[in-house]
Design a protein around this motif. Structure first.
Motif: not given
Length: 414
Positions: A224-237, A263-271, A295-299
């Protein structure tokens, strides 16, 4: 486009980075039940969000009729995986490893179905075979299939050496033992697929080659891809610490808030990765613009929390957030302080806002409160005295700043 349901959906949701032989794996998945494993070392008594991609991939396997195998690294934890690490892990005692393993077992209960119903998930412990290995026997029977030349090309080794950070001989053996794990799981449980993060590619390929050379069998690897947020932060921390998957480490409400802060740019990918919503519904949610993206973030927050903690806990977390930030309950009863929107866009230290909000008499007192764990932002504990509050922390126009359990102020932008 893959023919098998599992590989097709895994690809569509963004789980697939590399595969050793996509066509052959796809054919095997179409032909019958495939057993696939991911290993988890026992370095803490829980897992955090950084492991969630792997957990969701195992869950997806089971949803499509295949058997997920969760390999507990009771043996390999005694060495420590050097992949992605600049320094050696602290060696844990056998008692610490046993306690951590017991804690990690709880993480998987909400996600996977164990028991007698096929295809039931399995949870073997590699200490069952690694602890019994004789050193000379391992060198003669397995070591002959590995060349130092090849091992030095793998990222887990190469990156450490390039940075001139020590790589102990103990750690250098890790990939051999992981390869041995794959062969043991193939022999004991018919496992033909190993999965993991992309940093595990070298270890996975080593296992595939060992099985081929010693058993003449074809097995597969998928990363699987190593996952970071749109701003480059490591997931989980986060600035507040690790985002743990068990409620004793992180409350369902704080877990919900973590996903709400996406972050807005991550919503679809994280869903796609962290919920089981239909892909067309996810496409609709990620197309929302402006304030509607909240609303998408709350979902996302509610669906992700439901998987980890149950639907009741997720709904309660959503209701608590709604009462505090949307329905005016907090606004009617809590004092508020206004801060220029331009200041929030640039970022304001939490200790400064504590003083401005009247929750601390001085900067030094505010910093001391933070160090003592007595300060929360949007109900998430702040541990860094230089934690910066920005406009990204606004929840429907306000940021909830708390001292202890009884003192709260809403910070509003103007």
């Amino acid at each position: 486009m893959p023919s098998s349901d599992f590989l097709r959906e895994a690809s569509a949701r963004g789980f697939v980075h590399q595969c050793t032989d996509t066509e052959a794996l796809d054919a095997a998945l179409c032909a019958g039940t495939v057993s696939g494993y991911i290993g988890f070392d026992c370095t803490a008594d829980s897992l955090h969000v950084g492991s969630l991609v792997q957990i969701m991939l195992l869950r997806l396997m089971q949803r499509h009729g295949h058997r997920p195998v969760v390999l507990m690294g009771g043996g390999t934890t005694r060495i420590g995986d050097p992949s992605g690490k600049d320094e050696s892990r602290q060696l844990l005692s056998d008692a610490q490893i046993a306690r951590n393993m017991a804690g990690i077992r709880r993480v998987f209960d909400p996600f996977l179905a164990f028991g007698d119903r096929a295809p039931a998930a399995l949870m073997p412990n590699n200490a069952d075979w690694l602890d019994k290995l004789g050193y000379i026997d391992l060198l003669r029977e397995v070591g002959t299939h590995f060349t130092v030349n090849r091992m030095l090309t793998f990222d887990s080794v190469k990156l450490r050496l390039e940075r001139e950070h020590p790589l102990t001989f103990l750690e250098f053996n890790y990939m051999i033992l992981q390869a041995y794990d794959f062969r043991e799981l193939y022999r004991r449980h018919g496992v033909t697929l190993q999965m993991g993060g992309s940093d595990q590619w070298g270890n996975i390929v080593s296992g595939i080659e060992l099985v081929r050379r010693t058993d003449g069998a074809t097995v597969f690897g998928l990363t699987t891809p190593l996952l970071t947020t749109a701003s480059g932060a490591k997931m989980g921390k986060t600035a507040q610490g690790a985002v743990w998957l068990t409620a004793d480490r992180l409350s369902p409400y704080e877990y919900w808030q973590f996903w709400r802060n996406t972050e807005d740019a991550d919503v679809g990918r994280f869903l796609r990765l962290f919920t089981e919503l239909k892909l067309d519904e996810i496409a609709r949610l990620e197309s929302l613009a402006g304030a509607e993206i909240n609303e998408a973030k709350k979902v996302l927050a509610t669906e992700a929390t439901a998987l980890a903690h149950g639907r009741a806990a997720a709904d309660q977390a959503a209701a608590t957030a709604r009462a505090a930030f949307e329905e005016g309950e907090a606004a009617a009863t809590l004092p508020s302080v206004r801060v220029a929107e331009t200041e929030l866009e640039q970022g304001v230290p939490a200790f400064v806002l504590l003083v401005d909000a009247g929750l601390a008499a001085s900067n030094s007192e505010a910093k001391r409160l933070i160090r003592q764990g007595g300060v929360r932002v949007n109900d998430a504990t702040v541990q860094d005295e230089w934690f910066i509050i920005t406009a990204a922390h606004l929840r429907d126009g306000a940021i909830k700043l708390s001292k202890g359990r009884k003192h709260h102020v809403l910070v509003r932008a103007e």
